[in-house]
Structure formats: C-alpha cells, structure tokens
Design a protein around this motif. Structure first.
Motif, PDB file in Angstrom:
ATOM      1  N   CYS A   6       0.826  -1.207   0.000  1.00 54.57           N
ATOM      2  CA  CYS A   6       0.000   0.000   0.000  1.00 54.57           C
ATOM      3  C   CYS A   6       0.864   1.262   0.000  1.00 54.57           C
ATOM      4  O   CYS A   6       0.462   2.299  -0.539  1.00 54.57           O
ATOM      5  CB  CYS A   6      -0.959  -0.008   1.178  1.00 54.57           C
ATOM      6  SG  CYS A   6      -0.158  -0.064   2.801  1.00 54.57           S
ATOM      7  N   GLN A   7       2.058   1.188   0.589  1.00 57.08           N
ATOM      8  CA  GLN A   7       2.945   2.353   0.610  1.00 57.08           C
ATOM      9  C   GLN A   7       3.370   2.746  -0.806  1.00 57.08           C
ATOM     10  O   GLN A   7       3.443   3.938  -1.144  1.00 57.08           O
ATOM     11  CB  GLN A   7       4.189   2.067   1.458  1.00 57.08           C
ATOM     12  CG  GLN A   7       3.908   1.871   2.931  1.00 57.08           C
ATOM     13  CD  GLN A   7       3.549   0.438   3.286  1.00 57.08           C
ATOM     14  OE1 GLN A   7       3.309  -0.381   2.403  1.00 57.08           O
ATOM     15  NE2 GLN A   7       3.525   0.133   4.568  1.00 57.08           N
ATOM     16  N   ARG A  10       0.418   4.351  -2.633  1.00 56.16           N
ATOM     17  CA  ARG A  10       0.202   5.745  -2.222  1.00 56.16           C
ATOM     18  C   ARG A  10       1.155   6.692  -2.920  1.00 56.16           C
ATOM     19  O   ARG A  10       0.761   7.781  -3.347  1.00 56.16           O
ATOM     20  CB  ARG A  10       0.357   5.854  -0.702  1.00 56.16           C
ATOM     21  CG  ARG A  10      -0.803   5.278   0.075  1.00 56.16           C
ATOM     22  CD  ARG A  10      -0.466   5.160   1.536  1.00 56.16           C
ATOM     23  NE  ARG A  10      -1.606   4.702   2.310  1.00 56.16           N
ATOM     24  CZ  ARG A  10      -1.512   4.198   3.536  1.00 56.16           C
ATOM     25  NH1 ARG A  10      -0.321   4.086   4.111  1.00 56.16           N
ATOM     26  NH2 ARG A  10      -2.579   3.804   4.188  1.00 56.16           N
ATOM     27  N   CYS A  97      -0.525  10.685   3.655  1.00 55.00           N
ATOM     28  CA  CYS A  97      -0.367   9.221   3.734  1.00 55.00           C
ATOM     29  C   CYS A  97       1.097   8.819   3.549  1.00 55.00           C
ATOM     30  O   CYS A  97       1.626   7.990   4.312  1.00 55.00           O
ATOM     31  CB  CYS A  97      -1.225   8.544   2.660  1.00 55.00           C
ATOM     32  SG  CYS A  97      -2.998   8.590   2.974  1.00 55.00           S
ATOM     33  N   VAL A  98       1.749   9.396   2.543  1.00 52.33           N
ATOM     34  CA  VAL A  98       3.159   9.075   2.284  1.00 52.33           C
ATOM     35  C   VAL A  98       4.031   9.529   3.451  1.00 52.33           C
ATOM     36  O   VAL A  98       4.943   8.806   3.886  1.00 52.33           O
ATOM     37  CB  VAL A  98       3.623   9.722   0.960  1.00 52.33           C
ATOM     38  CG1 VAL A  98       5.129   9.580   0.781  1.00 52.33           C
ATOM     39  CG2 VAL A  98       2.892   9.101  -0.224  1.00 52.33           C
ATOM     40  N   THR A 100       3.089   9.822   6.539  1.00 57.70           N
ATOM     41  CA  THR A 100       2.809   8.906   7.643  1.00 57.70           C
ATOM     42  C   THR A 100       3.588   7.606   7.478  1.00 57.70           C
ATOM     43  O   THR A 100       4.152   7.071   8.450  1.00 57.70           O
ATOM     44  CB  THR A 100       1.300   8.603   7.714  1.00 57.70           C
ATOM     45  OG1 THR A 100       0.570   9.827   7.880  1.00 57.70           O
ATOM     46  CG2 THR A 100       0.982   7.677   8.888  1.00 57.70           C
ATOM     47  N   ASP A 101       3.628   7.090   6.254  1.00 59.55           N
ATOM     48  CA  ASP A 101       4.369   5.849   5.994  1.00 59.55           C
ATOM     49  C   ASP A 101       5.865   6.028   6.276  1.00 59.55           C
ATOM     50  O   ASP A 101       6.504   5.158   6.868  1.00 59.55           O
ATOM     51  CB  ASP A 101       4.170   5.408   4.541  1.00 59.55           C
ATOM     52  CG  ASP A 101       2.750   4.939   4.261  1.00 59.55           C
ATOM     53  OD1 ASP A 101       2.065   4.541   5.226  1.00 59.55           O
ATOM     54  OD2 ASP A 101       2.327   4.978   3.101  1.00 59.55           O
ATOM     55  N   SER A 104       6.388   6.264  10.006  1.00 55.40           N
ATOM     56  CA  SER A 104       6.245   4.943  10.612  1.00 55.40           C
ATOM     57  C   SER A 104       7.500   4.097  10.394  1.00 55.40           C
ATOM     58  O   SER A 104       7.956   3.386  11.303  1.00 55.40           O
ATOM     59  CB  SER A 104       5.027   4.233  10.007  1.00 55.40           C
ATOM     60  OG  SER A 104       4.872   2.941  10.537  1.00 55.40           O
ATOM     61  N   LEU A 105       8.072   4.216   9.195  1.00 56.38           N
ATOM     62  CA  LEU A 105       9.290   3.461   8.886  1.00 56.38           C
ATOM     63  C   LEU A 105      10.468   3.932   9.748  1.00 56.38           C
ATOM     64  O   LEU A 105      11.259   3.127  10.246  1.00 56.38           O
ATOM     65  CB  LEU A 105       9.616   3.616   7.401  1.00 56.38           C
ATOM     66  CG  LEU A 105      10.850   2.870   6.871  1.00 56.38           C
ATOM     67  CD1 LEU A 105      10.639   1.357   6.991  1.00 56.38           C
ATOM     68  CD2 LEU A 105      11.125   3.258   5.426  1.00 56.38           C
ATOM     69  N   GLU A 184      -7.426   3.102  -1.337  1.00 54.34           N
ATOM     70  CA  GLU A 184      -6.860   3.529  -0.060  1.00 54.34           C
ATOM     71  C   GLU A 184      -7.701   3.014   1.108  1.00 54.34           C
ATOM     72  O   GLU A 184      -7.168   2.516   2.107  1.00 54.34           O
ATOM     73  CB  GLU A 184      -6.779   5.061  -0.015  1.00 54.34           C
ATOM     74  CG  GLU A 184      -6.458   5.655   1.342  1.00 54.34           C
ATOM     75  CD  GLU A 184      -5.117   5.201   1.891  1.00 54.34           C
ATOM     76  OE1 GLU A 184      -4.965   5.191   3.134  1.00 54.34           O
ATOM     77  OE2 GLU A 184      -4.212   4.860   1.098  1.00 54.34           O
ATOM     78  N   SER A 188      -5.995   0.170   3.850  1.00 52.16           N
ATOM     79  CA  SER A 188      -5.610   0.649   5.184  1.00 52.16           C
ATOM     80  C   SER A 188      -6.851   0.980   6.002  1.00 52.16           C
ATOM     81  O   SER A 188      -7.786   1.607   5.491  1.00 52.16           O
ATOM     82  CB  SER A 188      -4.719   1.890   5.083  1.00 52.16           C
ATOM     83  OG  SER A 188      -3.531   1.604   4.387  1.00 52.16           O
TER      84      SER A 188
END
Length: 278
Positions: A6-7, A10, A97-98, A100-101, A104-105, A184, A188
């Motif tokens: 999903c990343q 996005r 969204c990007v 956030t990804d 998170s990474l 999307e 998620s």
C-alpha cells in the motif's frame, strides 16, 4: 500478502495527482472570460493562475479577423472549481499518507515516545482528512459531474473544452478519484471521528464553499457555475441545500463502507484462526 504494498500505491497515486495538477496549471485557457473570471481560482488558492493579459488587449478588429481567437475569447468555459479543489484535497491527503508511511518506517523499533506520539497525530490527521474531505468531496465530484454530463454535457463540461483539456486529464479529474480513494480505504484501516464532529466538519466545509461562491458572484456579478445563471434565487437555495445534504450523506456512506470493509476483514481473519485453535 498484497501484490503491491500500500505504501508504493500511495506514492504512485500521489505522483499521478501531482502530474494532473501540473498539466492542468499549464493549460492555455483564457480565465478572465470564464464564469467568475480570475476570482474563481482563488477558491483553491489561485492554483491554476492564468495570464489573462494575453486576451485583454484584443481590439474588435483583431477579434473579427481571427474567428478561432474570437471563439476562445468569447468562450464561456466550464469552471473546474470543485473539481480542482478536489484534486488539491486528494493530493494533500495522499501526501499525508506518504509522510505517515515514512514516519512509521523511521520510528519503527526506536522506542522514542515523542516520535510515536507525533506519528499518532499524523495518523489521526490522515484518517480525519479521508473521512471529512477526501472521500465525500471526491465521490461528490465523480457522481455529480458524470450525472450532469450524461444529462446535458453543456451544463457542466461544454464541448468547446475539448479544445483545451485532453480527455485523459478530464478523466484524471473526474473519474480516477473514485477508484483511488476506494483502494486507499480497502488497503488501510481508517479511524473515523465521532459522527457529530464529522458531520459538523463536513457542514462547515460545504457552507464555507457555498458562501465563497456567493461572494464571488457578489464581487464579479457572475456565477462560477453556468447553470446558476438560469435559475431563480429559490432554486439556488434548494440546490445549495441539496448539495450540503448530499455531502453529509456521502460522509455517512464513507463511514459505513469503512466499517463494512474492516468488519468483514476482521471476520475473515477470525475464521482463519479457528482451525489453528482447534
């Protein structure tokens, strides 16, 4: 396991929206002859700024000497107002969204509580933007545009616009929004805000947009949407009220759809776990 993470999806969707916005900005279209003129573009922060001086100095003899230029000069072109605003909203949403990804990474396994707190804020902002803006506005644009287009395209997207806007760009603004937002939502889980606060936010957005459209008419004497010129004040009030109700309905539809997708997903996962427990 998903075929495409999903990343990655996005990032690809974000790049597609950036491409659409850049191509729309580059279109040679005489904005001062559209409904609302340059004022209408302020609705989405003057995104597609036009060089209106290109046509403002034409004399009557010059216009009559060039029929094609005259057609462009006199054209009442469809104001891509809510459509362009929707594109900006979608681009901002997928940008969040990007981000956030990436966050998170970077914070994975760090154990830093402050970074985790900031990540939770980003996730909340992402979910709120989807619930209140990206889903209802995106679906509204697709549904209303193609409904009116099927009834009478001249009311929403005159044939003359085909000379300025390529077909792929039209679909990028009025078609692909729906599958992108559904992808999307499916890939998620998103936590919707409380129903009362969500509906209050969507009503505030709708009323703010309507007031802005009315203010543009007050200042310029023109409606940014051509069909508003041909209906009375009472019909306009009914139309604006109906659009606000529709936006609220789409918010509720998104909430129900999100719950259905993830409740179904959870049930399927539980069914898979049962044989293992037995």
């Amino acid at each position: 396991m998903a075929l495409v993470p999903c990343q990655v999806l996005r990032v690809a969707i974000l790049l597609s929206y950036c491409s659409i916005l850049c191509n729309y900005k580059a279109i040679e279209m005489p904005s001062h002859q559209t409904y609302g003129g340059s004022w209408k573009f302020l609705t989405f922060i003057d995104l597609p700024h036009r060089h209106t001086e290109k046509y403002s100095d034409l004399t009557e003899q010059q216009v009559m000497a060039s029929p094609h230029q005259h057609a462009k000069h006199e054209a009442v072109l469809y104001p891509l107002q809510i459509s362009s605003l929707s594109e900006v909203i979608q681009a901002v949403f997928f940008g969040i969204c990007v981000l956030t990804d990436l966050s998170s990474l970077l914070t994975r396994g760090s154990g830093n509580q402050e970074q985790e707190r900031q990540l939770r804020k980003l996730i909340s902002l992402r979910d709120w933007t989807l619930a209140v803006l990206a889903f209802p506005v995106g679906v509204f644009v697709v549904a209303v545009f193609w409904t009116i287009y099927a009834y009478d395209r001249e009311m929403i997207y005159p044939k003359l616009l085909d000379n300025f806007i390529p077909g792929w760009l039209n679909h990028g603004m009025h078609t692909t929004v729906l599958p992108f937002i559904l992808i999307e939502m499916r890939t998620s889980h998103h936590q919707y805000p409380s129903r009362s606060s969500g509906l209050a936010a969507i009503c505030t957005f709708s009323m703010g947009y309507i007031l802005w459209v009315c203010w543009i008419h007050h200042v310029t004497g023109m409606w940014v949407y051509p069909f508003l010129e041909h209906i009375g004040s009472g019909a306009r009030i009914i139309f604006f009220g109906s659009t606000t109700i529709l936006m609220n309905f789409l918010y509720l539809l998104g909430e129900v759809l999100n719950s259905y997708i993830w409740d179904t997903q959870r049930s399927m996962e539980e069914e898979k776990e049962k044989p293992k427990l037995e």
